[in-house]
Design a protein around this motif. Structure first.
Motif, PDB file in Angstrom:
ATOM      1  N   VAL A  18     -18.780  -3.979  12.841  1.00 52.23           N
ATOM      2  CA  VAL A  18     -19.918  -3.071  12.696  1.00 52.23           C
ATOM      3  C   VAL A  18     -20.991  -3.760  11.864  1.00 52.23           C
ATOM      4  O   VAL A  18     -20.731  -4.197  10.735  1.00 52.23           O
ATOM      5  N   VAL A  19     -22.201  -3.857  12.405  1.00 52.43           N
ATOM      6  CA  VAL A  19     -23.330  -4.470  11.700  1.00 52.43           C
ATOM      7  C   VAL A  19     -24.390  -3.389  11.504  1.00 52.43           C
ATOM      8  O   VAL A  19     -25.082  -3.003  12.444  1.00 52.43           O
ATOM      9  N   GLU A  20     -24.499  -2.879  10.284  1.00 50.58           N
ATOM     10  CA  GLU A  20     -25.393  -1.753  10.008  1.00 50.58           C
ATOM     11  C   GLU A  20     -25.942  -1.887   8.591  1.00 50.58           C
ATOM     12  O   GLU A  20     -25.191  -2.014   7.619  1.00 50.58           O
ATOM     13  N   VAL A  21     -27.287  -1.846   8.459  1.00 52.58           N
ATOM     14  CA  VAL A  21     -27.910  -2.017   7.150  1.00 52.58           C
ATOM     15  C   VAL A  21     -27.940  -0.716   6.355  1.00 52.58           C
ATOM     16  O   VAL A  21     -28.038  -0.735   5.125  1.00 52.58           O
ATOM     17  N   GLU A  24     -25.435   4.909   4.573  1.00 51.21           N
ATOM     18  CA  GLU A  24     -24.920   6.189   5.077  1.00 51.21           C
ATOM     19  C   GLU A  24     -24.370   6.043   6.487  1.00 51.21           C
ATOM     20  O   GLU A  24     -23.295   6.584   6.807  1.00 51.21           O
ATOM     21  N   ASP A  25     -25.067   5.267   7.339  1.00 49.98           N
ATOM     22  CA  ASP A  25     -24.592   5.053   8.709  1.00 49.98           C
ATOM     23  C   ASP A  25     -23.321   4.209   8.726  1.00 49.98           C
ATOM     24  O   ASP A  25     -22.436   4.422   9.564  1.00 49.98           O
ATOM     25  N   ARG A  26     -23.228   3.244   7.796  1.00 50.88           N
ATOM     26  CA  ARG A  26     -21.998   2.442   7.721  1.00 50.88           C
ATOM     27  C   ARG A  26     -20.810   3.335   7.402  1.00 50.88           C
ATOM     28  O   ARG A  26     -19.727   3.203   7.988  1.00 50.88           O
ATOM     29  N   GLN A  27     -21.019   4.257   6.483  1.00 54.81           N
ATOM     30  CA  GLN A  27     -19.942   5.165   6.097  1.00 54.81           C
ATOM     31  C   GLN A  27     -19.558   6.081   7.256  1.00 54.81           C
ATOM     32  O   GLN A  27     -18.371   6.308   7.523  1.00 54.81           O
ATOM     33  N   THR A  28     -20.570   6.602   7.957  1.00 57.74           N
ATOM     34  CA  THR A  28     -20.305   7.501   9.083  1.00 57.74           C
ATOM     35  C   THR A  28     -19.552   6.783  10.203  1.00 57.74           C
ATOM     36  O   THR A  28     -18.549   7.300  10.735  1.00 57.74           O
ATOM     37  N   LEU A  29     -20.007   5.589  10.553  1.00 57.37           N
ATOM     38  CA  LEU A  29     -19.369   4.832  11.623  1.00 57.37           C
ATOM     39  C   LEU A  29     -17.941   4.423  11.237  1.00 57.37           C
ATOM     40  O   LEU A  29     -17.015   4.501  12.051  1.00 57.37           O
ATOM     41  N   GLY A  30     -17.769   4.017   9.982  1.00 53.99           N
ATOM     42  CA  GLY A  30     -16.440   3.624   9.527  1.00 53.99           C
ATOM     43  C   GLY A  30     -15.446   4.773   9.599  1.00 53.99           C
ATOM     44  O   GLY A  30     -14.313   4.605  10.063  1.00 53.99           O
ATOM     45  N   ALA A  31     -15.885   5.964   9.171  1.00 51.20           N
ATOM     46  CA  ALA A  31     -15.002   7.131   9.201  1.00 51.20           C
ATOM     47  C   ALA A  31     -14.669   7.520  10.635  1.00 51.20           C
ATOM     48  O   ALA A  31     -13.519   7.861  10.949  1.00 51.20           O
ATOM     49  N   ASP A  44     -23.187  -5.375   6.169  1.00 50.45           N
ATOM     50  CA  ASP A  44     -24.513  -4.806   5.935  1.00 50.45           C
ATOM     51  C   ASP A  44     -25.637  -5.772   6.290  1.00 50.45           C
ATOM     52  O   ASP A  44     -26.812  -5.490   6.053  1.00 50.45           O
ATOM     53  N   SER A  45     -25.277  -6.924   6.861  1.00 46.55           N
ATOM     54  CA  SER A  45     -26.313  -7.880   7.252  1.00 46.55           C
ATOM     55  C   SER A  45     -25.805  -8.752   8.388  1.00 46.55           C
ATOM     56  O   SER A  45     -24.597  -8.928   8.566  1.00 46.55           O
ATOM     57  N   ALA A  46     -26.745  -9.310   9.139  1.00 48.38           N
ATOM     58  CA  ALA A  46     -26.376 -10.157  10.271  1.00 48.38           C
ATOM     59  C   ALA A  46     -25.678 -11.442   9.840  1.00 48.38           C
ATOM     60  O   ALA A  46     -24.640 -11.800  10.400  1.00 48.38           O
ATOM     61  N   PRO A  47     -26.211 -12.162   8.836  1.00 46.68           N
ATOM     62  CA  PRO A  47     -25.523 -13.393   8.423  1.00 46.68           C
ATOM     63  C   PRO A  47     -24.092 -13.121   7.954  1.00 46.68           C
ATOM     64  O   PRO A  47     -23.174 -13.879   8.270  1.00 46.68           O
TER      65      PRO A  47
END
Length: 220
Positions: A18-21, A24-31, A44-47
């Motif tokens: 999952v690549v998401e900056v 809140e969206d990272r938490q939602t997608l992870g759950a 949280d970043s592309a690199p």
């Protein structure tokens, strides 16, 4: 893909990058993913995502946010496509409903596109399809490697076939010469032996050509 123990026995749990900056969206997608027995590896970043991919085993899918200027989706897709762990993983883009259109080159490299706010069932449907595609890609790649090894082995055997065939043929030629000397010329028996020798010579020529072609292809 990792194998985990479940109530009904052994089940496969897919790994998703999952690549998401947006935190809140990272938490939602992870759950959401963990609730469906996926294993999310979140960046949280592309690199950082490409670093994680280089350090991990094979992923079954990639969720890539394209809603932030901090990410360059085309470069990320190209980087993931050249990394062993993610080169066969379908990339699902996630973007804002009112964001600018995703460039054609990015859409061409992606497997699917989901708009925010993300609908769980829609995303899971894309992920199920992505898992099937990832599996088929791995099987195809594995079959190609195995097929190449089998072909090389077969060519190696053909390259040595001429010697293996010539030894018994030489014995047959010698026996044919003896029979020709003892059988009267013009007899049916002599005619049969003559035809047998001609056919044996034709077979030897075919085998010699096959062995020569196999050697050529092995050296190519």
């Amino acid at each position: 893909m990792r194998v985990m123990a479940g109530e009904s026995g052994i089940v496969a749990s897919a790994m998703v990058l999952v690549v998401e900056v947006c935190a809140e969206d990272r938490q939602t997608l992870g759950a959401l993913l963990r609730g469906e027995d996926y294993i999310p590896i979140i960046s949280d970043s592309a690199p950082r995502a490409i670093e994680l991919a280089a350090q991990s085993s094979a992923f079954d899918a990639v969720l890539l946010s394209v809603s932030s200027d901090d990410l360059a989706p085309a470069e990320v897709c190209q980087g993931l496509a050249s990394t062993a762990a993610t080169m066969g993983a379908p990339i699902i883009l996630i973007g804002e409903a009112d964001s600018a259109p995703v460039p054609h080159e990015v859409r061409r490299m992606a497997f699917g596109f989901v708009r925010k706010p993300v609908d769980g069932e829609t995303l899971l449907a894309w992920l199920r399809a992505a898992r099937e595609v990832a599996f088929l890609r791995r099987e195809t790649a594995r079959g190609g490697a195995e097929g190449g090894a089998c072909e090389a082995e077969l060519l190696e055997r053909f390259s040595k076939l001429s010697h293996q065939v010539n030894n018994p043929l030489q014995a047959m030629y010698a026996m044919g010469d003896l029979l020709q000397m003892k059988l009267p010329e013009g007899s049916k028996e002599r005619e049969f032996v003559d035809k047998m020798i001609v056919q044996a010579q034709a077979a030897a020529q075919i085998v010699a050509e096959a062995a020569h072609d196999a050697k050529r292809r092995l050296g190519a």
